[in-house]
Write a protein that holds these residues in place. Structure first.
Motif, short mmCIF file in Angstrom:
data_model
loop_
_atom_site.label_atom_id
_atom_site.label_comp_id
_atom_site.label_asym_id
_atom_site.label_seq_id
_atom_site.Cartn_x
_atom_site.Cartn_y
_atom_site.Cartn_z
N UNK A 117 -11.15 4.71 20.41
CA UNK A 117 -10.63 3.34 20.38
C UNK A 117 -10.04 3.03 19.02
N UNK A 118 -10.75 3.41 17.96
CA UNK A 118 -10.25 3.17 16.61
C UNK A 118 -8.98 3.96 16.35
N UNK A 119 -8.93 5.19 16.84
CA UNK A 119 -7.74 6.03 16.66
C UNK A 119 -6.54 5.45 17.38
N UNK A 120 -6.74 4.99 18.61
CA UNK A 120 -5.64 4.41 19.38
C UNK A 120 -5.06 3.20 18.66
N UNK A 121 -5.92 2.40 18.07
CA UNK A 121 -5.43 1.22 17.35
C UNK A 121 -4.70 1.61 16.08
N UNK A 122 -5.29 2.53 15.32
CA UNK A 122 -4.71 2.92 14.03
C UNK A 122 -3.37 3.62 14.18
N UNK A 123 -3.16 4.29 15.32
CA UNK A 123 -1.92 5.04 15.51
C UNK A 123 -0.92 4.31 16.40
N UNK A 124 -1.24 3.08 16.76
CA UNK A 124 -0.33 2.29 17.61
C UNK A 124 0.97 2.00 16.87
N UNK A 125 2.10 2.03 17.58
CA UNK A 125 3.37 1.67 16.94
C UNK A 125 3.40 0.21 16.49
N UNK A 126 2.43 -0.58 16.94
CA UNK A 126 2.35 -1.98 16.50
C UNK A 126 1.84 -2.12 15.08
N UNK A 127 1.12 -1.10 14.58
CA UNK A 127 0.52 -1.20 13.26
C UNK A 127 1.56 -1.47 12.17
N UNK A 128 2.65 -0.69 12.07
CA UNK A 128 3.65 -1.00 11.04
C UNK A 128 4.27 -2.38 11.23
N UNK A 129 4.43 -2.81 12.48
CA UNK A 129 5.01 -4.12 12.74
C UNK A 129 4.09 -5.23 12.24
N UNK A 130 2.78 -5.07 12.52
CA UNK A 130 1.82 -6.07 12.08
C UNK A 130 1.81 -6.16 10.55
N UNK A 131 1.76 -5.02 9.90
CA UNK A 131 1.68 -5.02 8.44
C UNK A 131 2.98 -5.49 7.80
N UNK A 132 4.10 -5.29 8.46
CA UNK A 132 5.36 -5.84 7.96
C UNK A 132 5.31 -7.36 7.98
N UNK A 133 4.74 -7.91 9.03
CA UNK A 133 4.60 -9.37 9.12
C UNK A 133 3.65 -9.89 8.04
N UNK A 134 2.54 -9.17 7.84
CA UNK A 134 1.57 -9.55 6.81
C UNK A 134 2.22 -9.48 5.42
N UNK A 135 3.01 -8.44 5.18
CA UNK A 135 3.68 -8.29 3.89
C UNK A 135 4.67 -9.43 3.66
N UNK A 136 5.37 -9.84 4.72
CA UNK A 136 6.33 -10.93 4.57
C UNK A 136 5.62 -12.24 4.22
N UNK A 137 4.52 -12.50 4.90
CA UNK A 137 3.72 -13.70 4.59
C UNK A 137 3.24 -13.64 3.14
N UNK A 138 2.77 -12.48 2.73
CA UNK A 138 2.25 -12.32 1.37
C UNK A 138 3.34 -12.53 0.34
N UNK A 139 4.52 -12.00 0.60
CA UNK A 139 5.64 -12.18 -0.33
C UNK A 139 6.07 -13.65 -0.39
N UNK A 140 6.16 -14.27 0.76
CA UNK A 140 6.58 -15.67 0.82
C UNK A 140 5.64 -16.59 0.04
N UNK A 141 4.39 -16.18 -0.10
CA UNK A 141 3.39 -17.00 -0.78
C UNK A 141 3.05 -16.46 -2.17
#
Length: 354
Positions: free
Chosen positions: A284-308
């Motif tokens: 379960x942990x592996x499936x989540x960590x290797x999901x193609x959504x992971x880079x997308x999620x962290x890109x969104x987090x990075x944008x929020x972090x930069x904006x603030x």
């Protein structure tokens, strides 16, 4: 419960270790954690000898240290006083990685699945009712991120509201006053506040699954030079997950002990776990960590972090700090690659190779 800040400024420290020309294996390691539902297994793994057993298997010693202050735990890790630390994905990016410490998310252990929520006084309320209102929350925190996502879901932005910085210790008291009508917080405060009469929870983290992650983060160079550390930590963690998830007297005893250590009873701890999406198996942990959504999620987090302003004064854009993912996917600066989501050891656990 940990105080889950996104640091307003990264610790201005260089990585405090020497860089020899050859890999030098070590025997003794320290990792730290703080009180939070999803991290209680680290404490139990220590007290029950599970961590020691796995460390001994690989010929090393691993001390699992509980600290009382969440941000201080990350600061100490960033300063090189610990080899690993339990933290959120956002904090991993905005504190050690932004501070220049190359870090690896060894285990993405869970994500918030309702542990964080947006509250409005009154029945039948919606996110849109926040327009023009003040919202009390811990600014530049996971709560702030959740609010931004909630507003986005209603076609709004932070320009439509005013945030009022309120500490986690004060949020319940503030919401109890007639002056405060809206708040964003996390459990256990969230559960207490939304149980009160005439309160609407208009958005929670289950609406953005996977975006608020909890992880064991380790120093990348230390892990590279000492793979035994990665194996021991991963092995101990998933033994704990199996113990917790198997209906047995051993599971009840473990959960009861963790509940007591976190300052609640068994029912209270189980309630917190119900809104914490723990990955109970390595697969379960592996499936989540290797999901193609992971880079997308962290890109969104990075944008929020930069904006603030959380990526440092010198950050030119949201990609200032590079992040690496499975299959050699890199987001952001390849020349400043400081946060790595490396599923190597979780994959070994899933394949039965630990």
């Amino acid at each position: 419960m940990r105080v889950r800040f996104l640091a307003a400024a990264a610790v201005a420290l260089s990585l405090c270790f020497s860089t020899p020309s050859f890999a030098q294996a070590r025997k003794d390691f320290k990792v730290c954690w703080t009180i939070y539902a999803g991290w209680m297994p680290w404490g139990y793994a220590k007290t029950q000898g599970i961590m020691s057993k796995w460390a001994k298997k690989y010929g090393i010693n691993v001390d699992v240290v509980q600290l009382n202050d969440y941000i201080e735990s990350i600061n100490q890790y960033t300063a090189g006083k610990f080899d690993g630390c339990a933290m959120t994905n956002m904090d991993a990016l905005t504190i050690p990685a932004t501070g220049g410490v190359d870090s690896t998310a060894l285990i993405v252990s869970d994500y918030s699945n309702g542990n964080d929520g947006v509250l409005i006084k009154g029945t039948g309320k919606k996110v849109a009712d926040l327009k023009g209102q003040s919202v009390n929350l811990v600014e530049l925190s996971v709560s702030h991120y959740l609010l931004a996502r909630a507003l986005e879901s209603a076609g709004m932005s932070e320009r439509d509201i005013k945030t009022v910085n309120t500490s986690d210790a004060d949020i319940s008291g503030a919401f109890a006053t007639s002056a405060v009508h809206n708040a964003v917080t996390w459990n256990p405060m969230l559960a207490d506040l939304k149980a009160k009469p005439n309160v609407s929870e208009v958005f929670d983290s289950s609406r953005i699954p996977g975006e608020i992650m909890d992880m064991m983060v380790v120093n990348t160079k230390t892990l590279h030079d000492n793979p035994a550390l990665g194996k021991a930590l991963t092995g101990a963690w998933f033994e704990m997950m199996q113990t917790m998830h198997t209906a047995s007297p051993g599971s009840d005893a473990a959960l009861t002990s963790m509940a007591k250590a976190s300052g609640t009873d068994l029912a209270g701890y189980k309630a917190q776990l119900s809104t914490t999406a723990l990955f109970y198996t390595p697969q379960q942990a592996l499936d989540f960590a290797t999901s193609p959504n992971m880079p997308k999620i962290m890109t969104r987090v990075a944008q929020f972090s930069f904006d603030h302003g959380l990526l440092g004064k010198g950050a030119a854009n949201a990609g200032a700090v590079g992040m690496a993912f499975d299959n050699d996917v890199v987001v952001g600066s390849k020349g400043n690659l400081k946060l790595r989501f490396d599923p190597t050891y979780v994959r070994m656990a899933a394949q039965g190779k630990l």
